[in-house]
Design an enzyme around this catalytic site. Sequence first.
Site, PDB file in Angstrom:
ATOM      1  N   CYS A  66      18.534 -32.107  47.287  1.00 22.11           N
ATOM      2  CA  CYS A  66      18.863 -32.850  46.062  1.00 22.11           C
ATOM      3  C   CYS A  66      17.911 -32.450  44.934  1.00 22.11           C
ATOM      4  O   CYS A  66      16.860 -31.857  45.171  1.00 22.11           O
ATOM      5  CB  CYS A  66      18.864 -34.352  46.313  1.00 22.11           C
ATOM      6  SG  CYS A  66      17.247 -35.146  46.221  1.00 22.11           S
ATOM      7  N   CYS A 108      14.265 -33.210  45.453  1.00 20.12           N
ATOM      8  CA  CYS A 108      13.527 -32.633  46.583  1.00 20.12           C
ATOM      9  C   CYS A 108      13.450 -31.113  46.624  1.00 20.12           C
ATOM     10  O   CYS A 108      12.521 -30.564  47.216  1.00 20.12           O
ATOM     11  CB  CYS A 108      14.148 -33.088  47.902  1.00 20.12           C
ATOM     12  SG  CYS A 108      14.112 -34.870  48.129  1.00 20.12           S
ATOM     13  N   ASP A 135      27.571 -61.069  44.255  1.00 27.22           N
ATOM     14  CA  ASP A 135      27.470 -61.859  45.473  1.00 27.22           C
ATOM     15  C   ASP A 135      27.072 -63.266  45.030  1.00 27.22           C
ATOM     16  O   ASP A 135      26.633 -63.484  43.903  1.00 27.22           O
ATOM     17  CB  ASP A 135      26.435 -61.220  46.415  1.00 27.22           C
ATOM     18  CG  ASP A 135      26.519 -61.798  47.814  1.00 27.22           C
ATOM     19  OD1 ASP A 135      27.371 -62.681  48.062  1.00 27.22           O
ATOM     20  OD2 ASP A 135      25.730 -61.369  48.667  1.00 27.22           O
TER      21      ASP A 135
END
Lengths: 531, 531
Positions: free
Chosen positions: A288, A291, A99
């Site tokens: 995931c 977790c 950017d």
Amino acid sequence: MLRLFVNRRQKMVEFEVKNKDLLARIGRLKTKSGIVETPAFLPVINMAKQSVTPRELWEEFGCRILITNAYIIKKQHADKALNMGIHSFLDFPGTIMTDSGAYQILAYGDIEATPDEIIKFQEEIDTDIATILDLPTGWAVSKERAEYTVRETVNRAGKLQELRSRNDILWVGPIQGGRYLDLVAKSARKMSRIQFDIHALGSPTPVMEQYLFDLLVDMIFAAKMNLPFNRPFHLFGAGHPFMFALAVALGCDLFDSAAYNIFAQDDRYLTTYGTVHLKELEYLPCSCPVCYKRDAQDFREMPKRERETELTRHNLHVCFAEIKRIKQAIREGRLWEHLMRRTHGHPSLLQAMKRLKDYCEFIERHSPVVKKSGLFFFSSIDLARPEVIRHDKKLRERYTPPEKAKVLVLYPSVGPRRTLRSKLYKRALADICEKLRIDHSEAQVCFYIPPFGVVPKELSDVYPLSQFEIVCPPDADTIRYVAQRIIDYLREKRYERRVMIIKSGTWQEEIAQICKEAFEKEGKFLEFLIV
Amino acid sequence: MLRLFVNRRQKMVEFEVKNKDLLARIGRLKTKSGIVETPAFLPVINMAKQSVTPRELWEEFGCRILITNAYIIKKQHADKALNMGIHSFLDFPGTIMTDSGAYQILAYGDIEATPDEIIKFQEEIDTDIATILDLPTGWAVSKERAEYTVRETVNRAGKLQELRSRNDILWVGPIQGGRYLDLVAKSARKMSRIQFDIHALGSPTPVMEQYLFDLLVDMIFAAKMNLPFNRPFHLFGAGHPFMFALAVALGCDLFDSAAYNIFAQDDRYLTTYGTVHLKELEYLPCSCPVCYKRDAQDFREMPKRERETELTRHNLHVCFAEIKRIKQAIREGRLWEHLMRRTHGHPSLLQAMKRLKDYCEFIERHSPVVKKSGLFFFSSIDLARPEVIRHDKKLRERYTPPEKAKVLVLYPSVGPRRTLRSKLYKRALADICEKLRIDHSEAQVCFYIPPFGVVPKELSDVYPLSQFEIVCPPDADTIRYVAQRIIDYLREKRYERRVMIIKSGTWQEEIAQICKEAFEKEGKFLEFLIV
């Protein structure tokens, strides 16, 4: 001069579309550092605050493209980045988009670099996808100011071809105009004439922070409808995974987000339906690797630095899994269904989804005609689906009833599972003909089927008219829609008699009532047979 | 006789409820092998076809309770199970529930064991939660047959207290009746008089296989409404994670499923919104440890045995993560919102959710009054939410307008974010009073707010009347509902003048139109002020 001339003769961007659904597409975008499959989520890399490295993104998360800020690198690490090149500097072998610092203009009013320097610097650090230093419109600005930003961005864009010295970098042309949709459209028309490889919607961050997703829909359409449809489209700062599906469905091929990182710094846990602060969590609603064996207490007991890293990893898993879910939905032709699930994550998202109705014909034109999967219809929101719009259009414009058909029998159905394949149907029809003294050979059966409206029997096996499931009874808006389709059909097509079959005590009575009132006003005659 | 007497004097089951939402509850169920937190998903263990062992379930998946079939174990491994005890036999240190072979009766007509033997065997293998050998109703049976199964199950249940010889095992009393709701209710009433620790709904498998989730809702309510509400409730064979949330919201504390295993054998991949065959998958829409670094092709290239194990693991991750999501939603008071997302996974599920309207008062009575979170309203389906029902009831039964209020000003609002907190509101009200020559002190402002209906200003800060977000404009059914609430309110409460403020070109016009028509019929007068 020759050198300039050769460089100006830019190649067409190589962007091969493999699958489509709504305005979404699975594509392969060729860059000098490899092919990127779209739609792609580009994690924003901020080297000062990065708890998961680009290398880990590449190796652990299968991340093939990321974005970083050329202006910040120029300001803080110019020498190193110039010497090493951006890929070594970040230690990332995939595609790097940069950017330009436009966001910093928005945040701080001005930056310490010129548009020309930013173009040159991005070439020198060897980025793969570069962005001109546009002038972002921002949010709370006057129309005059917005108009100025559009004009100035186009001016700066116009100089790119002269300034650039290599042709292996893809250049992004941001679309400005902010919340002024006519300016967004104008900006898109002007920018589309400049040879950019990719376009991008600028300034959506305030819109997204305020959850004005319906306005975001308008802005994206104002841009997309005035740009070459097949050119890749980037959405700057598409913050949260709960809106990835919406962005993709509107035709955003690329979008970046720093949320995974920023939110983790603040102990915020991403899900596909919102953000939860760690202190509000007891269970971790996720499978995931970060977790699945933990609960929220485990997170809270970690040292801050470790917690931030682990939360960042979790947040990234949510983002990347959502992209895979979206891609799989595109392949199955079920992106609309996926959107329905996601936009029921927050009222602002569903409100944005409702806005698709205003663009349903544009969406219809670009959506595939045949799909792998049957369709699921849940509510009147689905009336904007390309398949519903398309059926109505075809019936209106291309369908003529058989010549011998003098009596129209409108027969109710709620989809293949319930009535169409029923053995009772043939017997019922014979009964009806006998009861109403209709010559079977003169009768034509059309079904009236939510959400499609009128479906002539001979078309009822054509996709998707019997490949769908619908919630029954339909909601009031769907009933109105179906009734209106019947009214329109009866106005347009000529029959000597018109008979509507109704099962008493069902939604069919409501439809009959609306049709009856409409025809009484016109002094026409419609027969009803209650079964 | 003494021994029998002592054993018969059964303890109350220890089931402590920590959090509630709708009919769901997070509870702690005490068993002799430990405390089980509910709602709990119990993987069905079939030792002959088990690719993930009970030990792995315990260690890797944090699984604390599972279910296996006492009859099959009796038939195939009786000696071993009797010698080792079921916990060593399965190598699982947590809570073990055993089913009785009733499903086998359904499948094969009869089994090679008596109800008495099944009771005795379960005690002898030292199970934690045991099931009597009930006679399942099944699906395609006559009412007479169904009635017989209910009666016979009650008979068998009646003998339990005599036959059992220990009091540390929790006993499950299945409710029969199948699709005959009156029989389900009767069965529940009769079984509730017998001292079971847990009840269960029998025979739902065919209902679930045919996706008749709306009927399942009816069956569960028929049982729950006729059982002691606080006794734990089990749903047999609650197949698919896409319906776990629905089952829990209806008050199922425990449910078992073999889908994770059976589907994996057939290369089918579970998601929270449906099942996909591996051959239809290109991307793996999941972040679990099995999937996050793989794509579908990786699965397809595995040897069958490995693929089955890995798919089973993935399917388990989906199931356990969904339970955690549901529990977190209960804690946040957002189970309804979670249901909205899940039931938009398949039309049959949403159709089932619509059925909740029929039970909204029962749900309201059992739902918590104050929650942590604001509410999200998406569509007319939300009109069945306890909070909407409760507000209507309170306003009807307990609210009297202030005595001095002679003029009612009905002021539109679409929730706190948009209007209520607006500074413009006070000025607008002053303008209105002036325009209509209303003495400010005699005016009472009530908001009309989708989805709640009429909200007197003095109540508008009470939870949840300004703690919600709603999709705007509301759908036609919600508009009808709000209009009807206004009509009811105006009929019940006395004012000298009634003024309705409407912003032109909005949904408010539709509401005004409905109210106008209703009042014209009654010859009453309602003033409108269009702003």
